[in-house]
Design a protein around this motif. Sequence first.
Motif, PDB file in Angstrom:
ATOM      1  N   ASN A 451     -26.356  -7.937  12.024  1.00  0.00           N
ATOM      2  CA  ASN A 451     -25.546  -9.155  12.042  1.00  0.00           C
ATOM      3  C   ASN A 451     -26.101 -10.156  11.025  1.00  0.00           C
ATOM      4  O   ASN A 451     -26.534 -11.252  11.372  1.00  0.00           O
ATOM      5  CB  ASN A 451     -25.543  -9.752  13.459  1.00  0.00           C
ATOM      6  N   PRO A 452     -26.099  -9.790   9.737  1.00  0.00           N
ATOM      7  CA  PRO A 452     -26.702 -10.642   8.703  1.00  0.00           C
ATOM      8  C   PRO A 452     -25.796 -11.823   8.363  1.00  0.00           C
ATOM      9  O   PRO A 452     -24.649 -11.895   8.832  1.00  0.00           O
ATOM     10  CB  PRO A 452     -26.831  -9.690   7.521  1.00  0.00           C
ATOM     11  N   PRO A 453     -26.274 -12.747   7.543  1.00  0.00           N
ATOM     12  CA  PRO A 453     -25.426 -13.876   7.126  1.00  0.00           C
ATOM     13  C   PRO A 453     -24.165 -13.390   6.408  1.00  0.00           C
ATOM     14  O   PRO A 453     -24.209 -12.443   5.623  1.00  0.00           O
ATOM     15  CB  PRO A 453     -26.336 -14.665   6.184  1.00  0.00           C
ATOM     16  N   GLN A 454     -23.068 -14.061   6.691  1.00  0.00           N
ATOM     17  CA  GLN A 454     -21.786 -13.738   6.076  1.00  0.00           C
ATOM     18  C   GLN A 454     -21.547 -14.642   4.859  1.00  0.00           C
ATOM     19  O   GLN A 454     -22.193 -15.686   4.713  1.00  0.00           O
ATOM     20  CB  GLN A 454     -20.663 -13.899   7.094  1.00  0.00           C
ATOM     21  N   PRO A 455     -20.632 -14.243   3.973  1.00  0.00           N
ATOM     22  CA  PRO A 455     -20.435 -15.005   2.723  1.00  0.00           C
ATOM     23  C   PRO A 455     -20.146 -16.488   2.929  1.00  0.00           C
ATOM     24  O   PRO A 455     -20.472 -17.296   2.050  1.00  0.00           O
ATOM     25  CB  PRO A 455     -19.229 -14.293   2.075  1.00  0.00           C
ATOM     26  N   ASP A 456     -19.563 -16.877   4.053  1.00  0.00           N
ATOM     27  CA  ASP A 456     -19.249 -18.285   4.272  1.00  0.00           C
ATOM     28  C   ASP A 456     -20.371 -19.043   4.978  1.00  0.00           C
ATOM     29  O   ASP A 456     -20.201 -20.215   5.340  1.00  0.00           O
ATOM     30  CB  ASP A 456     -17.960 -18.414   5.093  1.00  0.00           C
ATOM     31  N   LYS A 461     -26.422 -16.624   0.439  1.00  0.00           N
ATOM     32  CA  LYS A 461     -26.821 -16.476  -0.961  1.00  0.00           C
ATOM     33  C   LYS A 461     -28.266 -16.005  -1.081  1.00  0.00           C
ATOM     34  O   LYS A 461     -28.551 -15.030  -1.805  1.00  0.00           O
ATOM     35  CB  LYS A 461     -26.634 -17.796  -1.712  1.00  0.00           C
ATOM     36  N   GLN A 462     -29.175 -16.671  -0.361  1.00  0.00           N
ATOM     37  CA  GLN A 462     -30.576 -16.268  -0.438  1.00  0.00           C
ATOM     38  C   GLN A 462     -30.778 -14.873   0.154  1.00  0.00           C
ATOM     39  O   GLN A 462     -31.514 -14.054  -0.414  1.00  0.00           O
ATOM     40  CB  GLN A 462     -31.464 -17.272   0.306  1.00  0.00           C
ATOM     41  N   PHE A 463     -30.125 -14.613   1.280  1.00  0.00           N
ATOM     42  CA  PHE A 463     -30.237 -13.300   1.913  1.00  0.00           C
ATOM     43  C   PHE A 463     -29.764 -12.196   0.969  1.00  0.00           C
ATOM     44  O   PHE A 463     -30.438 -11.177   0.790  1.00  0.00           O
ATOM     45  CB  PHE A 463     -29.411 -13.279   3.209  1.00  0.00           C
ATOM     46  N   HIS A 464     -28.622 -12.399   0.345  1.00  0.00           N
ATOM     47  CA  HIS A 464     -28.070 -11.385  -0.557  1.00  0.00           C
ATOM     48  C   HIS A 464     -28.977 -11.164  -1.761  1.00  0.00           C
ATOM     49  O   HIS A 464     -29.183 -10.016  -2.198  1.00  0.00           O
ATOM     50  CB  HIS A 464     -26.681 -11.818  -1.024  1.00  0.00           C
TER      51      HIS A 464
END
Length: 587
Positions: A451-456, A461-464
């Motif tokens: 359940n990682p951070p989603q684009p919104d 941004k940092q996670f990606h």
Amino acid sequence: MMMRRLRDSLMSVLRLYNLASLFLAFDRFTRQTRLPHCADMYRLQSLAARSLIAGALDQCTPFTLTSLTGVRHKSQGPSVEKYGQTRFLTAEAKVSAGRLNGKMREKTLSMDTLNPQVKAVEYAVRGPIVLKAGEIEKYLEEGGTKPFSEVIKANIGDAHAMGQQPITFLRQVVALCTFPELMDSPSFPEDAKWRALRILQGCGGHSLGSYSASPGVECIRKDIAAYIEQRDEGVPSDWENIYLTTGASDGIMTILRLLVSGKDSSRTGVMIPIPQYPLYSAAISEMDAVQVNYYLDEENCWALDINELYRAYQAAKLHCQPRVICIINPGNPTGQVQSKKCIEEVLHFAYEENLFVMSDEVYQDNVYTPDCQFHSFKKVLYEMGPEYFNSVELASFHSTSKGYTGECGFRGGYMEVINMDPEVKAQLVKLLSVRLCPPLAGQAAMDVIVNPPQPDEHSYKQFHQEKSSVLGALADKAKLTEQILNAVPGIKCNPVQGAMYAFPRIFIPPKAVEEAKALGMQPDMFYCLRLLEETGICVVPGSGFGQKDGTHHFRMTILPSIEKLKVLLGKVRDFHISFLKEYSALE
């Protein structure tokens, strides 16, 4: 007054002396001395069960109770305290000398009485080479000198030990779960706080220090099911088929425990790939099951050959009952990524022969070759149609330890089990309940992966960037490893399509093979030991993973930093050339 002093003193003695001895001594004392009010004193006998030190009152005389009664007798026997100390110290001295009553006391647990299945267990990844590496490290730390300044441990897929940095968002969520007071800190993003709060709400007492249900925290199981559905492009996943585990290894061992049964020719046969991850062979030995080897095709980039499966199965049926087939995809130690066609053939084989399928998919995020793609066994099974999807028993495993997070220490993982008989499923839950639950910190870490951070969201941004950086670096190192090793005479390395390892084939000259045998060791163990002692590089001999007779390999991880990996590969190249020259095998 005298009786109260006597009662108080006895209560003090009771904290120190053993039930049986004190009970008998007290009984003897009351009969011999015939003190008044003995009925009251007998009530103290039940308290003797809580005493700690044996036999202090066995030799009591009336004089020994001087301090209790205030009456001094003529007898000059030793005091209770002194007698007890003497007896205790004497016994302690005898035990420390290893003798009791003039005889050596034998250990209850010895190599003769040890479970023979435990003695049969071998785990090469942390075997003799690694122990030797630890000795050399300690020697260097104490000021010893070697031809190298450090030991490079390339034996195990421990990303953080090799310098990989944690994924920030994962650590933020776990930190918030561990110390909820951080929720008030502006240093933590709201999307991390929201996830941590949701996890804590699913924990007993809203604390990560509580037990969870044995299959895991419910909201995390639901997140995993949602992740699987998204990964498999809509293939349904029931969260009640999800079980959190202490790393993938825990799940693998649990399923094997369910499967192993029978005696002699009906004993469970477990089909495993060769080369394999030694967890499988170790578990099979521990459970006294039968290991059924099927060999991967090294000449075809370690592909799985369906004809080899049939050969291994038919040969095994002569002495056991094969019930389960294990697949590691992407491969460990071989680094191959199996094609969809190959997976279909394996599932059809399992369907025909009524085999339980165990799919080890912990490296599903670690695919580096552009023309390769990870296909989950579950998705392929679904696409083969209802006849397959509703009947083939399948357990799939994932972990926090690999992928792009490399969080080995959290011991987080899960398994999804489909088509299991309902009564057997109840037995699985019972078996899981014996170990109470997996660590909740590991469960929380697993939740972030699925359940990682989603684009919104703020942290996306940092996670990606961090995820892409880790996987991109691994892809570069996979290519670099293949190129450098293949440039060395006498070494052949298949492309590292995925996972975290290279498994190069090494040529060992006949003279070196003879020397190894004279020393009572496998040729590749001899090679790897020499490599360690001369360069400080720790790799694992291929014999620890299994290999075809007459071939030799070693497994090394590609996890070190690019700079350290270049140093490592350069040392391997120089050592191998020197090794060939020493044994006159290089023209």
